[in-house]
Design a protein around this motif. Structure first.
Motif, PDB file in Angstrom:
ATOM      1  N   SER A 160       0.821  -1.199   0.000  1.00 19.66           N
ATOM      2  CA  SER A 160       0.000   0.000   0.000  1.00 19.66           C
ATOM      3  C   SER A 160       0.866   1.264   0.000  1.00 19.66           C
ATOM      4  O   SER A 160       0.589   2.226  -0.715  1.00 19.66           O
ATOM      5  CB  SER A 160      -0.915  -0.057   1.223  1.00 19.66           C
ATOM      6  N   LEU A 207       2.473   1.697  -3.491  1.00 14.01           N
ATOM      7  CA  LEU A 207       1.465   2.130  -4.462  1.00 14.01           C
ATOM      8  C   LEU A 207       1.115   3.596  -4.221  1.00 14.01           C
ATOM      9  O   LEU A 207       1.071   4.412  -5.134  1.00 14.01           O
ATOM     10  CB  LEU A 207       0.207   1.252  -4.335  1.00 14.01           C
ATOM     11  N   LYS A 208       0.938   3.920  -2.946  1.00 13.25           N
ATOM     12  CA  LYS A 208       0.629   5.301  -2.591  1.00 13.25           C
ATOM     13  C   LYS A 208       1.739   6.234  -3.075  1.00 13.25           C
ATOM     14  O   LYS A 208       1.482   7.278  -3.662  1.00 13.25           O
ATOM     15  CB  LYS A 208       0.460   5.413  -1.076  1.00 13.25           C
ATOM     16  N   LEU A 214       1.532   6.782  -6.706  1.00  7.03           N
ATOM     17  CA  LEU A 214       0.404   7.644  -7.062  1.00  7.03           C
ATOM     18  C   LEU A 214       0.711   9.105  -6.725  1.00  7.03           C
ATOM     19  O   LEU A 214       0.269  10.020  -7.424  1.00  7.03           O
ATOM     20  CB  LEU A 214      -0.858   7.182  -6.343  1.00  7.03           C
ATOM     21  N   SER A 247       0.875  12.462  -9.035  1.00  8.09           N
ATOM     22  CA  SER A 247       0.262  13.735  -8.642  1.00  8.09           C
ATOM     23  C   SER A 247       1.261  14.880  -8.797  1.00  8.09           C
ATOM     24  O   SER A 247       0.913  15.982  -9.227  1.00  8.09           O
ATOM     25  CB  SER A 247      -0.210  13.640  -7.192  1.00  8.09           C
ATOM     26  N   ARG A 265       1.492  15.818 -12.354  1.00  8.52           N
ATOM     27  CA  ARG A 265       0.353  16.634 -12.777  1.00  8.52           C
ATOM     28  C   ARG A 265       0.556  18.091 -12.403  1.00  8.52           C
ATOM     29  O   ARG A 265       0.308  18.994 -13.201  1.00  8.52           O
ATOM     30  CB  ARG A 265      -0.942  16.106 -12.139  1.00  8.52           C
ATOM     31  N   ALA A 311      -1.150  20.481  -1.029  1.00 10.75           N
ATOM     32  CA  ALA A 311      -2.088  19.359  -0.971  1.00 10.75           C
ATOM     33  C   ALA A 311      -1.693  18.231  -1.924  1.00 10.75           C
ATOM     34  O   ALA A 311      -1.832  17.053  -1.602  1.00 10.75           O
ATOM     35  CB  ALA A 311      -3.508  19.843  -1.285  1.00 10.75           C
ATOM     36  N   TYR A 312      -1.190  18.613  -3.104  1.00  7.26           N
ATOM     37  CA  TYR A 312      -0.884  17.593  -4.109  1.00  7.26           C
ATOM     38  C   TYR A 312       0.265  16.684  -3.716  1.00  7.26           C
ATOM     39  O   TYR A 312       0.487  15.648  -4.350  1.00  7.26           O
ATOM     40  CB  TYR A 312      -0.582  18.255  -5.459  1.00  7.26           C
ATOM     41  N   HIS A 334       0.379  15.246  -0.808  1.00 12.65           N
ATOM     42  CA  HIS A 334      -0.258  14.216   0.018  1.00 12.65           C
ATOM     43  C   HIS A 334       0.619  13.791   1.193  1.00 12.65           C
ATOM     44  O   HIS A 334       0.776  12.591   1.464  1.00 12.65           O
ATOM     45  CB  HIS A 334      -0.653  13.009  -0.842  1.00 12.65           C
ATOM     46  N   GLN A 341      -6.288   6.621  -8.512  1.00 15.87           N
ATOM     47  CA  GLN A 341      -5.501   7.201  -7.431  1.00 15.87           C
ATOM     48  C   GLN A 341      -6.294   7.357  -6.138  1.00 15.87           C
ATOM     49  O   GLN A 341      -5.716   7.295  -5.058  1.00 15.87           O
ATOM     50  CB  GLN A 341      -4.960   8.552  -7.853  1.00 15.87           C
ATOM     51  N   GLU A 346      -5.771   5.144  -2.927  1.00 17.58           N
ATOM     52  CA  GLU A 346      -4.791   5.351  -1.861  1.00 17.58           C
ATOM     53  C   GLU A 346      -4.727   6.786  -1.369  1.00 17.58           C
ATOM     54  O   GLU A 346      -4.267   7.048  -0.273  1.00 17.58           O
ATOM     55  CB  GLU A 346      -3.391   4.936  -2.339  1.00 17.58           C
ATOM     56  N   LEU A 347      -5.137   7.727  -2.204  1.00 16.43           N
ATOM     57  CA  LEU A 347      -5.035   9.135  -1.823  1.00 16.43           C
ATOM     58  C   LEU A 347      -6.415   9.660  -1.476  1.00 16.43           C
ATOM     59  O   LEU A 347      -7.296   9.739  -2.332  1.00 16.43           O
ATOM     60  CB  LEU A 347      -4.423   9.944  -2.967  1.00 16.43           C
ATOM     61  N   VAL A 385      -7.886  12.602  -0.608  1.00 10.34           N
ATOM     62  CA  VAL A 385      -8.510  13.805  -1.148  1.00 10.34           C
ATOM     63  C   VAL A 385      -8.100  14.008  -2.599  1.00 10.34           C
ATOM     64  O   VAL A 385      -6.913  13.974  -2.920  1.00 10.34           O
ATOM     65  CB  VAL A 385      -8.105  15.041  -0.320  1.00 10.34           C
ATOM     66  N   ASP A 437      -6.863  15.773  -5.687  1.00  6.28           N
ATOM     67  CA  ASP A 437      -6.074  16.986  -5.869  1.00  6.28           C
ATOM     68  C   ASP A 437      -6.377  17.632  -7.229  1.00  6.28           C
ATOM     69  O   ASP A 437      -5.721  18.594  -7.618  1.00  6.28           O
ATOM     70  CB  ASP A 437      -4.575  16.677  -5.740  1.00  6.28           C
ATOM     71  N   HIS A 438      -7.346  17.079  -7.941  1.00  8.79           N
ATOM     72  CA  HIS A 438      -7.732  17.649  -9.232  1.00  8.79           C
ATOM     73  C   HIS A 438      -9.145  17.167  -9.559  1.00  8.79           C
ATOM     74  O   HIS A 438      -9.662  16.276  -8.898  1.00  8.79           O
ATOM     75  CB  HIS A 438      -6.758  17.208 -10.328  1.00  8.79           C
TER      76      HIS A 438
END
Lengths: 253, 253
Positions: free
Chosen positions: A131, A134-135, A138, A142, A145, A239-240, A242, B92, B95-96, B98, B100-101
């Motif tokens: 987990s 993977l997190k 991810l 983010s 992005r 926030a992005y 995480h 996403q 695992e995340l 909130v 973020d987009h």
DNA sequence: CGACAATTTGATCTGTCTCAACTATGGTGG
DNA sequence: CCACCATAGTTGAGACAGATCAAATTGTCG
């Protein structure tokens, strides 16, 4: 988890980084500590992994600075992320055979190579680590992005400020930056490739940031003089990233 | 795996998409087929998931077109990816917590919502699916990196051509595009937000592509007239999509 | 101290943006 | 089936952020 300890054992760097985004049990930490690592020093300016490579190991940053980059037809380079100690910049090679980009040492770096097999077996056996990894991957997405937004829709000064903000927060939460000052061994040309600007314009943009009293630089050591204002200019919202609240709070200081 | 079949059952769309990047066993396919889905129609222009949401389900695109986007201070919008039937655009959220987009329906879309718990339990039980989903999320990250390069270091005409190339290949390998023609329901304003350009300049850039005989558009239906030339102009190399050779070959036609 | 790399400055150029108006298109209700 | 309206596309003119080119200065490190 003191923020002011000296050099850490290699595995602790990885654990500390993962803990800023995911909760790890004692069992998880022990399992991570048992990962086999082959450490290597690589001089600045050399590729750690090259585009087209088919790695059988993933690398963990132990010290120094690295970046992911691609070169487009015409020789122009784009930097897509910057990596610090504790990062796993090519976790992707675990599932994707061929590297679609290069990873470059921006300064002399120490890296630890971890065999894919060892990571896979950990992922298969340990749900907590599965987990967490993977997190982490991810979160990497983010961050890409946000980087797209940065080069796509922000002005020069916003882009540079934003990169500073991101680097600072990421270093700070893992205890690798002072409360305001931090070491960013990026040349202006590298900063240009990260922001999609020309090196000349980055130079002028940095001067603007200095004139406004937001940062001070001497050589490669950059100091943030006005953190709230820098975040505003850079349109920065962490926030992005995480990051877990407890770790992010430490950064607010 | 005929490329010319009619509308597919919902699960088959997901399976077909995953198979273009990962090898699935019969057991994997059966497991995927058993995923619970709650389907829903959403009109164009409405958010499927909003920034700040805390979803408990991930969504699978069944029909129509969607995109991921962010709005920066100042109201400018950046689109970071475009999504077609078979895509899982918010894996996403597994695992995340909130978002973020946001994820926006660009046309009327049908989506299937799959509870996170169901996906997690599949990931825990089925190594093949675990690996496929991890691989897919690493490919998503790879696509974001290429998008960074596109907006950071390419000219207007290269950017637009590249987006066309990517969309076409992704649709083609899953049997959703003709050999040259494809439906891209993107307005010029949306294309502008995807490429980091202004809508006016996208308009002129499209005219340039038409004049050069690379594409033909009528309304929202775009046709590729010169696929090799379009790839050249767009500096397009599909390696970053990590599509399995057998599926990519079908596209070369 | 020398040499190479990085930063800084100036001058000029250009790709793209902005603003504003006009036209085509497609969907809708009468 | 047509008139209408909203949305999307097109065009022109002018402005500007950032690129490019070239040279000078500073910094760094063996």
């Amino acid at each position: 988890m003191s923020l002011t300890s000296g050099p850490l054992p290699d595995h602790a760097l990885l654990i500390r980084q993962l803990e800023t985004v995911a909760e790890l049990s004692t069992r998880d930490r022990d399992a991570l500590s048992s990962l086999p690592m082959r450490t290597k020093a690589i001089p600045g300016g050399r590729d750690i992994v090259r585009e087209g490579d088919r790695p059988t190991e993933s690398c963990l940053m132990l010290s120094g600075l690295a970046c992911r980059y691609k070169v487009v037809g015409g020789g122009r380079r784009q930097i897509m992320s910057i990596h610090f100690p504790g990062d796993l910049p090519d976790l992707q090679s675990l599932e994707l055979d061929v590297m679609d980009h290069g990873i470059l040492a921006l300064s002399e770096v120490r890296v630890a190579f971890i065999p894919h097999d060892a990571i896979r077996s950990l992922i298969d056996r340990e749900p907590g680590i599965r987990s967490a990894l993977l997190k982490q991957s991810l979160i990497d997405a983010s961050m890409f992005r946000e980087w797209i937004v940065n080069v796509g829709r922000r002005t020069a000064i916003e882009r540079v400020a934003h990169v500073f903000c991101e680097c600072f927060v990421r270093l700070r939460v893992r205890g690798l930056a002072g409360s305001h000052s931090f070491q960013l061994l990026l040349t202006q040309a590298e900063l240009a490739d990260a922001t999609g600007l020309s090196n000349v314009h980055v130079n002028r943009t940095l001067q603007e940031l200095r004139r406004a009293g937001l940062v001070r630089s001497s050589g490669k050591r950059h100091e943030i003089l006005d953190w709230p204002a820098l975040q505003t200019v850079g349109d920065f919202n962490p926030a992005y990233l995480h990051i877990r609240p407890a770790y992010l709070a430490a950064n607010a200081a």
